[in-house]
Scaffold this motif. Structure first.
Motif, PDB file in Angstrom:
ATOM      1  N   GLU A  49       0.834  -1.206   0.000  1.00 41.39           N
ATOM      2  CA  GLU A  49       0.000   0.000   0.000  1.00 41.39           C
ATOM      3  C   GLU A  49       0.865   1.251   0.000  1.00 41.39           C
ATOM      4  O   GLU A  49       0.593   2.210  -0.730  1.00 41.39           O
ATOM      5  CB  GLU A  49      -0.920   0.021   1.220  1.00 41.39           C
ATOM      6  N   ALA A  50       1.920   1.261   0.823  1.00 40.31           N
ATOM      7  CA  ALA A  50       2.803   2.429   0.878  1.00 40.31           C
ATOM      8  C   ALA A  50       3.476   2.659  -0.469  1.00 40.31           C
ATOM      9  O   ALA A  50       3.600   3.799  -0.940  1.00 40.31           O
ATOM     10  CB  ALA A  50       3.847   2.241   1.973  1.00 40.31           C
ATOM     11  N   VAL A  51       3.912   1.592  -1.115  1.00 44.53           N
ATOM     12  CA  VAL A  51       4.608   1.717  -2.400  1.00 44.53           C
ATOM     13  C   VAL A  51       3.653   2.207  -3.480  1.00 44.53           C
ATOM     14  O   VAL A  51       3.964   3.154  -4.224  1.00 44.53           O
ATOM     15  CB  VAL A  51       5.232   0.368  -2.796  1.00 44.53           C
ATOM     16  N   GLU A  52       2.485   1.581  -3.571  1.00 46.12           N
ATOM     17  CA  GLU A  52       1.564   1.937  -4.647  1.00 46.12           C
ATOM     18  C   GLU A  52       0.982   3.332  -4.466  1.00 46.12           C
ATOM     19  O   GLU A  52       0.728   4.036  -5.448  1.00 46.12           O
ATOM     20  CB  GLU A  52       0.457   0.888  -4.750  1.00 46.12           C
ATOM     21  N   THR A  53       0.733   3.730  -3.230  1.00 50.51           N
ATOM     22  CA  THR A  53       0.218   5.081  -2.983  1.00 50.51           C
ATOM     23  C   THR A  53       1.247   6.132  -3.362  1.00 50.51           C
ATOM     24  O   THR A  53       0.902   7.211  -3.856  1.00 50.51           O
ATOM     25  CB  THR A  53      -0.183   5.237  -1.510  1.00 50.51           C
ATOM     26  N   ALA A  54       2.510   5.821  -3.143  1.00 47.98           N
ATOM     27  CA  ALA A  54       3.586   6.776  -3.448  1.00 47.98           C
ATOM     28  C   ALA A  54       3.908   6.834  -4.926  1.00 47.98           C
ATOM     29  O   ALA A  54       4.364   7.874  -5.424  1.00 47.98           O
ATOM     30  CB  ALA A  54       4.842   6.417  -2.664  1.00 47.98           C
ATOM     31  N   ARG A  55       3.655   5.756  -5.644  1.00 48.55           N
ATOM     32  CA  ARG A  55       4.069   5.670  -7.040  1.00 48.55           C
ATOM     33  C   ARG A  55       3.476   6.819  -7.862  1.00 48.55           C
ATOM     34  O   ARG A  55       2.280   7.086  -7.830  1.00 48.55           O
ATOM     35  CB  ARG A  55       3.638   4.336  -7.644  1.00 48.55           C
ATOM     36  N   GLY A  56       4.342   7.533  -8.579  1.00 49.61           N
ATOM     37  CA  GLY A  56       3.900   8.624  -9.435  1.00 49.61           C
ATOM     38  C   GLY A  56       3.637   9.927  -8.718  1.00 49.61           C
ATOM     39  O   GLY A  56       3.309  10.923  -9.371  1.00 49.61           O
ATOM     40  N   SER A  57       3.785   9.952  -7.403  1.00 54.21           N
ATOM     41  CA  SER A  57       3.529  11.183  -6.655  1.00 54.21           C
ATOM     42  C   SER A  57       4.802  12.008  -6.531  1.00 54.21           C
ATOM     43  O   SER A  57       5.912  11.467  -6.554  1.00 54.21           O
ATOM     44  CB  SER A  57       2.991  10.864  -5.252  1.00 54.21           C
ATOM     45  N   ASN A  58       4.634  13.313  -6.390  1.00 61.16           N
ATOM     46  CA  ASN A  58       5.782  14.200  -6.198  1.00 61.16           C
ATOM     47  C   ASN A  58       6.090  14.284  -4.703  1.00 61.16           C
ATOM     48  O   ASN A  58       5.946  15.310  -4.066  1.00 61.16           O
ATOM     49  CB  ASN A  58       5.496  15.595  -6.753  1.00 61.16           C
ATOM     50  N   GLY A 112       9.506   9.628  -5.387  1.00 63.04           N
ATOM     51  CA  GLY A 112      10.717   9.679  -6.212  1.00 63.04           C
ATOM     52  C   GLY A 112      11.555   8.429  -6.075  1.00 63.04           C
ATOM     53  O   GLY A 112      12.129   7.937  -7.055  1.00 63.04           O
ATOM     54  N   ILE A 113      11.637   7.903  -4.854  1.00 58.28           N
ATOM     55  CA  ILE A 113      12.383   6.661  -4.618  1.00 58.28           C
ATOM     56  C   ILE A 113      11.731   5.500  -5.361  1.00 58.28           C
ATOM     57  O   ILE A 113      12.394   4.723  -6.058  1.00 58.28           O
ATOM     58  CB  ILE A 113      12.455   6.372  -3.109  1.00 58.28           C
ATOM     59  N   GLY A 162       9.025  22.223  -4.559  1.00 60.10           N
ATOM     60  CA  GLY A 162       8.432  21.597  -5.726  1.00 60.10           C
ATOM     61  C   GLY A 162       9.200  20.389  -6.210  1.00 60.10           C
ATOM     62  O   GLY A 162       8.813  19.764  -7.196  1.00 60.10           O
ATOM     63  N   ASP A 163      10.297  20.041  -5.508  1.00 57.36           N
ATOM     64  CA  ASP A 163      11.165  18.968  -6.005  1.00 57.36           C
ATOM     65  C   ASP A 163      11.281  17.812  -5.016  1.00 57.36           C
ATOM     66  O   ASP A 163      12.322  17.157  -4.926  1.00 57.36           O
ATOM     67  CB  ASP A 163      12.555  19.524  -6.325  1.00 57.36           C
ATOM     68  N   GLN A 164      10.197  17.517  -4.295  1.00 50.93           N
ATOM     69  CA  GLN A 164      10.249  16.412  -3.343  1.00 50.93           C
ATOM     70  C   GLN A 164      10.588  15.097  -4.044  1.00 50.93           C
ATOM     71  O   GLN A 164      11.420  14.315  -3.569  1.00 50.93           O
ATOM     72  CB  GLN A 164       8.907  16.289  -2.603  1.00 50.93           C
ATOM     73  N   GLY A 165       9.895  14.846  -5.165  1.00 48.63           N
ATOM     74  CA  GLY A 165      10.152  13.599  -5.882  1.00 48.63           C
ATOM     75  C   GLY A 165      11.578  13.506  -6.389  1.00 48.63           C
ATOM     76  O   GLY A 165      12.221  12.461  -6.285  1.00 48.63           O
ATOM     77  N   ASN A 166      12.088  14.601  -6.916  1.00 48.03           N
ATOM     78  CA  ASN A 166      13.456  14.584  -7.431  1.00 48.03           C
ATOM     79  C   ASN A 166      14.468  14.409  -6.305  1.00 48.03           C
ATOM     80  O   ASN A 166      15.542  13.831  -6.513  1.00 48.03           O
ATOM     81  CB  ASN A 166      13.748  15.868  -8.203  1.00 48.03           C
ATOM     82  N   THR A 167      14.130  14.883  -5.106  1.00 53.80           N
ATOM     83  CA  THR A 167      15.026  14.686  -3.963  1.00 53.80           C
ATOM     84  C   THR A 167      15.115  13.201  -3.619  1.00 53.80           C
ATOM     85  O   THR A 167      16.203  12.672  -3.348  1.00 53.80           O
ATOM     86  CB  THR A 167      14.524  15.491  -2.754  1.00 53.80           C
ATOM     87  N   GLY A 168      13.959  12.520  -3.613  1.00 50.81           N
ATOM     88  CA  GLY A 168      13.987  11.078  -3.388  1.00 50.81           C
ATOM     89  C   GLY A 168      14.764  10.352  -4.461  1.00 50.81           C
ATOM     90  O   GLY A 168      15.509   9.389  -4.193  1.00 50.81           O
ATOM     91  N   ARG A 169      14.629  10.805  -5.701  1.00 52.60           N
ATOM     92  CA  ARG A 169      15.365  10.213  -6.813  1.00 52.60           C
ATOM     93  C   ARG A 169      16.873  10.379  -6.622  1.00 52.60           C
ATOM     94  O   ARG A 169      17.648   9.435  -6.859  1.00 52.60           O
ATOM     95  CB  ARG A 169      14.913  10.853  -8.120  1.00 52.60           C
ATOM     96  N   ARG A 170      17.312  11.578  -6.203  1.00 47.10           N
ATOM     97  CA  ARG A 170      18.747  11.795  -5.960  1.00 47.10           C
ATOM     98  C   ARG A 170      19.280  10.856  -4.882  1.00 47.10           C
ATOM     99  O   ARG A 170      20.371  10.279  -5.020  1.00 47.10           O
ATOM    100  CB  ARG A 170      19.001  13.251  -5.556  1.00 47.10           C
ATOM    101  N   TYR A 210      -0.239  13.135  -3.635  1.00 47.76           N
ATOM    102  CA  TYR A 210      -0.223  12.643  -2.256  1.00 47.76           C
ATOM    103  C   TYR A 210      -1.646  12.522  -1.731  1.00 47.76           C
ATOM    104  O   TYR A 210      -2.496  13.382  -1.966  1.00 47.76           O
ATOM    105  CB  TYR A 210       0.597  13.587  -1.363  1.00 47.76           C
ATOM    106  N   ARG A 211      -1.922  11.452  -1.005  1.00 47.45           N
ATOM    107  CA  ARG A 211      -3.251  11.185  -0.471  1.00 47.45           C
ATOM    108  C   ARG A 211      -3.212  11.119   1.048  1.00 47.45           C
ATOM    109  O   ARG A 211      -2.293  10.536   1.628  1.00 47.45           O
ATOM    110  CB  ARG A 211      -3.803   9.855  -1.011  1.00 47.45           C
TER     111      ARG A 211
END
Length: 496
Positions: A35-44, A49-50, A163-171, A389-390
């Motif tokens: 649930e945590a993974v799927e809810t996060a998927r595609g969200s900023n 981002g991870i 505005g870059d929460q997702g990109n921070t996780g990606r980094r 985000y939900r």
């Protein structure tokens, strides 16, 4: 070859040392596993981002648990302990290759000044010194030597408003992956500055705009592989409060770059003290008519900054002016919500609301019609900040007092996204004035609706920090003038 896996999860909340209301378990959105993974998927979001970066690299993400709450008072120790134990139990089971933590970095508990550092230390004790451990933090994090000693690479947001929460996780994820594949050996140059930014700390305006541009240019030129500039949350009474410049190199620490950025930040510290316009100035404008809704950030009672969200200063101003257009203003007051729910939709009630914790303005007695009541309303962020985000609201009521729509909730919310209002049946696009419990983060997500302005109001989260009883954190600028020269921090007991 077995599919690689990473361990993610933890807790994200920003605390305010002087807010007397503890943040309890019921105030958190808690998700785990698929649930945590799927809810996060595609969200900023940092976890989003991870998750997305992991999917692109065919790596599985394990989330034992993810706690996330609005900013507020210190988090109850039992909440942190539950999260830590669940993360550590998963770490002991093993079967993963790296740890990437989506945290905030500005949290407190009654007994811990640095719970994120405590979590990292506990995980490091289990997995040993060789496993990659990285993290993504809000740029308002309270960075500590303990965090730097246990985290191989700490990535902070590069934007404020964020505005870059997702990109921070990606980094953070890509750094861990590069370590696993032998492409990266992070070498940190870190500088701490005993100072706060107060009001002029947007990254799309100088002086931070040019500072971040210099850091970005250094990364693009290969001088560093990652650079973060942390502007600490201003309401943490903790030892070592201040700014951090973190510059990571590959094998060799970019010491000159970290010092250059820190010296510039310190030299321009007075430019980071800003001011906001008066509330009355914008209420006057609204009274004369505006083409678009006026979205105001209540600087003094910012739940986004950790306030209790029950301030009445702006509510009093709205009620005092008959000439204003329809407005919406939130107040956190559990007893008022209960009274409205007991009376029921359509009832006329007289209530005394707010002012219990935010005491710069006293409680207000109002009479109005209960427009709606409910609980468990679902909020989905429009974004761009945290898009997708939900979360789920607690009990709420909407009370119409003349042209004022009073949004009553059983716990404080920041209203960073229009989705909060819509979830309770109020369309901010149809209001003339909308009040958010935020300073400037709301401006990204409301820009499509109206004119966004932060107004100077008194309260627990105003930038009048001289009015707050700091003890542990001092000395720091601007409350204290000091003779200070930026120096490289000693990481892990070894000089860079």
């Amino acid at each position: 070859m077995a599919k690689r896996r990473i361990l993610a999860g933890g807790i994200a909340q920003e605390s305010h040392s002087f807010n007397p209301v503890r943040t309890g378990r019921s105030w958190f959105t808690i998700r785990a596993g698929a649930e945590a993974v799927e809810t996060a998927r595609g969200s900023n979001s940092v976890l989003g981002g991870i998750v997305d970066a992991a999917a692109e690299n065919d790596i599985e993400v394990i989330v034992p648990v993810m706690f996330r709450a609005q900013s507020g008072g210190p988090v109850e120790d039992t909440v942190f302990a539950e999260m830590r134990d669940r993360m550590c139990d998963a770490a002991r089971r093993g079967d993963f290759d790296a740890i990437v933590l989506p945290l905030h970095g500005g949290m407190l508990t009654p007994s811990l000044e640095d719970p994120e550092g405590a979590l990292m230390m506990a995980l490091r004790h289990i997995v040993g010194p060789e496993m990659p451990l990285t993290a993504g933090f809000d740029l308002h994090a309270h960075v500590t030597p303990e965090i730097l000693a246990h985290c191989n690479l700490l990535a902070g947001y590069l934007t404020n408003p964020h505005g870059d929460q997702g990109n921070t996780g990606r980094r953070a994820f890509l750094a861990a992956l590069d370590m696993l594949e032998g492409r990266l050996q992070p070498a940190l140059a870190a500088v701490h500055l005993p100072m706060l930014t107060l009001g002029n700390d947007r990254t799309d305006e100088d002086p931070l705009l040019s500072l971040h541009a210099r850091a970005r240019a250094a990364v693009e030129a290969g001088v560093a592989c990652d650079v973060s500039i942390f502007n600490a949350q201003q309401f943490l009474d903790v030892h070592g409060l201040g700014q951090w410049v973190l510059a990571y190199g590959n094998g060799t620490a970019p010491n000159d770059l970290a010092l250059e950025l820190a010296q510039t930040l310190w030299a321009r510290r007075r430019e980071l003290i800003g001011s906001y316009p008066a509330l009355d100035e914008y209420l006057d404008r609204a009274a004369h008519g505006m083409e678009r809704p006026l979205i105001l950030g209540d600087q003094g009672d910012r739940v986004a900054g950790g306030s209790p969200g029950d301030g009445t200063y702006v509510l009093r101003a709205l009620l005092a002016r008959d000439s204003l257009p329809p407005s919406a203003i939130p107040i956190a007051d559990v007893r008022a919500v209960q009274a409205c729910q007991a009376a029921g939709q359509g009832a006329t009630v007289t209530l005394t609301v707010g002012g219990r914790y935010s005491t710069v303005s006293p409680p207000v007695t109002v009479t109005g019609e209960v427009v709606s009541v409910g609980n468990s309303a679902q909020v989905v962020y429009d974004g761009p900040a945290d898009a997708g985000y939900r979360t789920t609201l607690g009990d709420y009521a909407v009370l119409r007092v003349g042209k004022v729509h009073l949004i009553l909730t059983d716990q404080p919310y920041s209203y960073l996204d229009p989705g909060y209002f819509r979830a309770m049946g109020v369309d901010p696009a149809r209001m003339g004035i909308v009040i958010t419990r935020s300073g400037y983060h709301f401006t990204l997500n409301y820009a499509a609706i109206g004119e966004c302005v932060t107004v100077d109001t008194p309260g627990m989260t105003s930038y009048r920090v001289a009015e707050l009883p700091f003890t542990k954190a001092r000395p720091f600028f601007p409350l204290d003038e000091m003779d200070f020269t930026p120096r490289l921090h000693v990481v892990g007991g070894v000089s860079p």
